[in-house]
Motif scaffolding. Structure first.
Motif, PDB file in Angstrom:
ATOM      1  N   GLY A  13       0.605  -1.319   0.086  1.00 34.92           N
ATOM      2  CA  GLY A  13      -0.037  -0.189   0.017  1.00 34.92           C
ATOM      3  C   GLY A  13       0.405   1.077  -0.045  1.00 34.92           C
ATOM      4  O   GLY A  13       2.047   1.116   0.077  1.00 34.92           O
ATOM      5  N   LEU A  14       0.198   2.284  -0.103  1.00 32.28           N
ATOM      6  CA  LEU A  14       0.867   3.566  -0.175  1.00 32.28           C
ATOM      7  C   LEU A  14       0.954   3.993   1.499  1.00 32.28           C
ATOM      8  O   LEU A  14       0.026   3.663   2.485  1.00 32.28           O
ATOM      9  N   ASP A  15       2.018   4.675   1.859  1.00 33.12           N
ATOM     10  CA  ASP A  15       2.309   4.950   3.239  1.00 33.12           C
ATOM     11  C   ASP A  15       1.529   6.237   3.609  1.00 33.12           C
ATOM     12  O   ASP A  15       1.118   7.022   3.134  1.00 33.12           O
ATOM     13  N   GLY A  16       1.304   6.430   5.068  1.00 32.33           N
ATOM     14  CA  GLY A  16       0.664   7.496   5.638  1.00 32.33           C
ATOM     15  C   GLY A  16      -0.413   7.159   6.779  1.00 32.33           C
ATOM     16  O   GLY A  16      -0.760   5.682   6.745  1.00 32.33           O
ATOM     17  N   LYS A  35      -4.020   4.532  -5.727  1.00 31.29           N
ATOM     18  CA  LYS A  35      -3.938   3.084  -6.203  1.00 31.29           C
ATOM     19  C   LYS A  35      -5.555   2.689  -6.129  1.00 31.29           C
ATOM     20  O   LYS A  35      -6.176   2.917  -5.065  1.00 31.29           O
ATOM     21  N   ILE A  36      -6.028   1.936  -7.388  1.00 39.88           N
ATOM     22  CA  ILE A  36      -7.408   1.408  -7.313  1.00 39.88           C
ATOM     23  C   ILE A  36      -7.010  -0.154  -7.289  1.00 39.88           C
ATOM     24  O   ILE A  36      -6.439  -0.860  -7.809  1.00 39.88           O
ATOM     25  N   ILE A  37      -7.877  -0.809  -6.115  1.00 40.20           N
ATOM     26  CA  ILE A  37      -7.893  -2.050  -5.745  1.00 40.20           C
ATOM     27  C   ILE A  37      -8.907  -2.487  -5.695  1.00 40.20           C
ATOM     28  O   ILE A  37     -10.160  -1.796  -5.539  1.00 40.20           O
ATOM     29  N   PRO A  38      -9.228  -3.822  -5.621  1.00 43.99           N
ATOM     30  CA  PRO A  38     -10.592  -4.662  -5.320  1.00 43.99           C
ATOM     31  C   PRO A  38     -10.966  -4.225  -3.959  1.00 43.99           C
ATOM     32  O   PRO A  38     -10.282  -4.441  -3.095  1.00 43.99           O
ATOM     33  N   LYS A  46     -14.528  -1.410  -6.914  1.00 40.99           N
ATOM     34  CA  LYS A  46     -13.306  -1.070  -6.802  1.00 40.99           C
ATOM     35  C   LYS A  46     -13.166  -0.164  -5.675  1.00 40.99           C
ATOM     36  O   LYS A  46     -14.162   0.476  -5.030  1.00 40.99           O
ATOM     37  N   CYS A  47     -11.853  -0.059  -5.041  1.00 43.31           N
ATOM     38  CA  CYS A  47     -11.744   0.781  -3.704  1.00 43.31           C
ATOM     39  C   CYS A  47     -10.603   1.713  -4.315  1.00 43.31           C
ATOM     40  O   CYS A  47      -9.588   1.107  -4.671  1.00 43.31           O
ATOM     41  N   ILE A  69     -12.971   7.572  -8.032  1.00 45.61           N
ATOM     42  CA  ILE A  69     -12.173   6.798  -8.454  1.00 45.61           C
ATOM     43  C   ILE A  69     -12.027   7.124 -10.120  1.00 45.61           C
ATOM     44  O   ILE A  69     -11.220   7.092 -10.556  1.00 45.61           O
ATOM     45  N   ASP A  70     -13.218   7.376 -10.717  1.00 48.05           N
ATOM     46  CA  ASP A  70     -13.189   7.839 -12.101  1.00 48.05           C
ATOM     47  C   ASP A  70     -12.254   9.245 -12.138  1.00 48.05           C
ATOM     48  O   ASP A  70     -11.349   9.287 -13.262  1.00 48.05           O
ATOM     49  N   GLN A  71     -12.350  10.100 -11.365  1.00 42.30           N
ATOM     50  CA  GLN A  71     -11.451  11.162 -11.421  1.00 42.30           C
ATOM     51  C   GLN A  71     -10.004  10.642 -11.350  1.00 42.30           C
ATOM     52  O   GLN A  71      -9.113  11.419 -12.138  1.00 42.30           O
ATOM     53  N   CYS A  72      -9.483   9.907 -10.477  1.00 45.86           N
ATOM     54  CA  CYS A  72      -8.187   9.582 -10.406  1.00 45.86           C
ATOM     55  C   CYS A  72      -7.760   8.725 -11.659  1.00 45.86           C
ATOM     56  O   CYS A  72      -6.614   8.821 -12.068  1.00 45.86           O
ATOM     57  N   GLU A  73      -8.737   7.891 -12.010  1.00 46.65           N
ATOM     58  CA  GLU A  73      -8.492   6.956 -13.268  1.00 46.65           C
ATOM     59  C   GLU A  73      -7.992   7.940 -14.570  1.00 46.65           C
ATOM     60  O   GLU A  73      -7.141   7.932 -15.184  1.00 46.65           O
ATOM     61  N   LYS A  74      -8.843   9.216 -14.607  1.00 47.94           N
ATOM     62  CA  LYS A  74      -8.581  10.056 -15.738  1.00 47.94           C
ATOM     63  C   LYS A  74      -7.599  11.003 -15.521  1.00 47.94           C
ATOM     64  O   LYS A  74      -6.937  11.479 -16.444  1.00 47.94           O
ATOM     65  N   TYR A  75      -7.460  11.641 -14.151  1.00 50.93           N
ATOM     66  CA  TYR A  75      -6.682  12.641 -13.985  1.00 50.93           C
ATOM     67  C   TYR A  75      -5.245  12.354 -13.236  1.00 50.93           C
ATOM     68  O   TYR A  75      -4.542  13.070 -12.832  1.00 50.93           O
TER      69      TYR A  75
END
Length: 95
Positions: A13-16, A35-38, A46-47, A69-75
């Motif tokens: 995963g990502l840290d934080g 990161k988009i994960i199941p 998606k998560c 999720i859509d915005q992260c996939e696009k941008y």
């Protein structure tokens, strides 16, 4: 002899510090990664794992928000970027 880091894929995963989305609503954040994960809660969904910075602290949050999720996939290629997460009716969106 090979060095493990030369051939191994980083899987994790990502840290934080984990935050809830409600804690950062309407606050400016700096998106550092995603990161988009199941989803672990809903099969076939998606998560979004979102890494961001706020108040000089690196944080992460998890959400099933289809709009985010859509915005992260696009941008996602524009990361890092400043944004505010707003709640409009029943969904969350970057603004």
């Amino acid at each position: 002899m090979h060095q493990f880091s030369d051939f191994a894929e980083v899987r994790g995963g990502l840290d934080g510090r984990k935050r809830r989305i409600e804690e950062i609503l309407n606050k400016e954040i700096v998106v550092r990664g995603h990161k988009i994960i199941p989803s672990k809660r809903n099969d076939g969904e998606k998560c979004l794992q979102l890494q961001f910075e706020t108040d000089d602290e690196l944080c992460i949050l998890f959400t099933g928000s289809a709009v985010l999720i859509d915005q992260c996939e696009k941008y996602g290629g524009k990361i890092p970027f400043r944004a505010t997460i707003k709640k409009i009716d029943k969904y969350f969106t970057f603004s």
